[in-house]
Design a protein around this motif. Structure first.
Motif, short mmCIF file in Angstrom:
data_model
loop_
_atom_site.label_atom_id
_atom_site.label_comp_id
_atom_site.label_asym_id
_atom_site.label_seq_id
_atom_site.Cartn_x
_atom_site.Cartn_y
_atom_site.Cartn_z
N HIS A 68 2.74 0.61 3.91
CA HIS A 68 1.31 0.03 4.91
C HIS A 68 1.29 -0.18 5.97
CE1 HIS A 68 0.50 -3.23 3.17
NE2 HIS A 68 -0.24 -4.01 4.00
N GLU B 44 -0.42 5.65 7.23
CA GLU B 44 -0.93 6.79 6.76
C GLU B 44 -0.65 7.70 4.98
OE1 GLU B 44 3.22 7.70 9.13
OE2 GLU B 44 1.33 6.61 9.49
N ASP C 218 -3.12 6.66 2.88
CA ASP C 218 -4.27 8.20 2.86
C ASP C 218 -4.26 8.57 1.72
OD1 ASP C 218 -5.58 7.01 4.66
OD2 ASP C 218 -4.18 8.34 6.33
N THR C 219 -2.71 8.89 0.70
CA THR C 219 -2.60 10.23 0.20
C THR C 219 -1.91 9.26 -1.01
OG1 THR C 219 -0.03 10.75 1.54
CG2 THR C 219 -2.30 11.69 1.74
N ALA D 59 -1.96 2.22 -0.72
CA ALA D 59 -3.61 2.43 -0.92
C ALA D 59 -3.83 1.10 -1.71
CB ALA D 59 -4.12 3.53 -1.23
#
Length: 311
Positions: A119, A124, A127-128, A133
Motif C-alpha cells: 500500500h 491503488e 482499492d481492489t 486494504a
C-alpha cells in the motif's frame, strides 16, 4: 530498553529479538504457545497471549518501554474456508490498532509496527485487494494513535529473506533441494516479473533504528535490492551450489505460485528507499546473497538434524 516483541517466535520477530538483545536491551517475546526447544529465542522470557483474540491486558504490557509488533499475518496464514473479511479485521485492520491502543493505555512509550510495502508503494492496490486494504488500515490505524507520549512508527518492508532454526528452516527444504539439483520434477525456470527484497537481518537493524530515532506518526518504506524473479531464483541456486542457469518464462511456477505474487505475474514492484531513511534507521544494504546463503545453511542443518533424530 525493556522491549516486548509480538510475533517474537516467528522468523522476523526472532531475528529482531536476537538483534535487540545483542544491543543490550531487555527483550521479551510474546507468543500464542510455549516455545519449542529448538526455537532460537527459547532462552528469552515469554509472554503468552493472542492479539487477535484480545487476550493481552494493559497490566501485562505496562512493564515495557517499547513494543515491536511483528505478528502481522498474510494470505499464507489464512486457513481454507475462513471468512476472509473477518480474518483481515482480526489480524490486520482492527486487530493491530486495537493492540496499539492497549499498549498506549498501558503507558508504553514506543511502538514500532512491521507492516508491508504494497500500500505504501502502490496505494491503488488497496482499492481492489482486501489484503492490501487491511495492511493499509493497520498501518494508518496504529499511527493515528501517536502523540507526545506515545511514539508510533511503521516500517513497510518488501519480501523478507531469512529463516530460523526448526520449523521455519524446514519450510524451505524443497526450495533449496531444488536449487541444489535434487528435485527434477520442479522445472528450472522463474516466472516473469520481480520485486524488492530485504534480509531479515537488515529489517532487525531497521527496527532498532526506529525504536531509537523514528519520527512519531511516520511510515517508512524500507528495502534493499530490486531483483527479477529470475535473478532471485538464480541467487537461490548459487547459494545451494547448483551449477546451472535459470531461465525466465511467462508461466506459473510451483515455488512461486501466482497467488503469492500480489502485483501479478509479470508485474514489477521496484523502488529505491530514501537515502535519508536508510541512514536514519541504520540498516545494511546489499545483503540478499548473504541472507540466502545463511538460509541454505540453516535448512541443511535442519534436514540433517531431522534425519539424525529419526535414526
Amino acid at each position: 530498553m525493556k522491549i516486548l516483541i509480538v510475533g517474537g517466535t516467528g522468523m522476523i520477530g526472532a531475528h529482531a529479538a536476537l538483534h535487540l538483545r545483542e544491543q543490550g536491551n531487555d527483550v521479551t517475546v510474546a507468543a500464542r504457545h510455549p516455545l519449542a526447544d529448538d526455537s532460537p529465542v527459547a532462552g528469552l522470557p515469554v509472554l503468552l497471549g493472542d492479539y487477535t483474540e484480545q487476550t493481552f491486558t494493559a497490566g501485562q504490557l505496562a512493564p515495557f518501554e517499547a513494543v515491536v509488533f511483528a505478528a502481522g499475518q498474510d494470505v499464507r496464514h489464512m486457513a481454507p474456508g475462513v471468512d476472509e473479511a473477518e480474518f483481515w479485521e482480526k489480524t490486520q485492520s482492527g486487530g493491530v490498532p486495537r493492540f496499539a491502543a492497549l499498549a498506549k493505555e498501558a503507558g508504553v512509550s514506543r511502538f514500532v509496527q512491521v507492516g508491508s510495502y504494497y500500500h505504501h508503494l502502490r496505494p491503488e492496490y488497496a482499492d481492489t485487494m482486501p489484503y492490501v486494504a487491511a495492511r493499509k488500515a493497520a498501518d494508518e490505524g496504529a499511527r493515528a494513535l501517536a502523540d507526545e507520549n506515545f511514539t508510533v512508527s511503521t516500517l513497510n518492508p518488501p519480501s523478507i529473506l531469512g529463516a530460523i532454526s526448526g520449523v521455519s528452516a524446514k519450510r524451505y527444504r524443497k526450495m533449496f533441494s531444488w536449487a541444489a539439483g535434487n528435485e527434477p520434477q520442479i522445472p528450472d525456470f522463474a516466472p516473469t516479473g520481480g520485486t524488492n527484497y530485504l534480509s531479515a537481518r537488515s529489517l532487525a537493524e531497521a527496527i532498532w533504528g526506529a525504536l531509537q530515532r523514528a519520527e512519531s506518526g511516520k511510515a517508512y518504506l524500507i528495502g534493499d535490492q530490486n531483483l527479477t524473479f529470475r535473478e532471485y531464483f538464480q541467487m537461490i541456486v548459487d547459494a545451494a551450489g547448483g551449477d546451472r542457469v535459470i531461465e525466465e518464462r511467462d508461466e506459473e511456477h510451483p515455488l512461486l505460485p501466482d497467488s503469492y505474487i500480489v502485483q501479478g505475474r509479470g508485474g514489477v514492484l521496484a523502488y529505491e528507499p530514501a537515502a535519508a531513511d536508510v541512514e536514519l534507521l541504520g540498516y545494511t544494504r546489499n545483503d540478499c546473497a548473504r541472507a540466502l546463503t545463511e538460509m541454505e545453511q540453516l535448512v541443511t542443518q535442519a534436514v540433517a538434524a531431522g534425519r539424525n533424530g529419526a535414526s
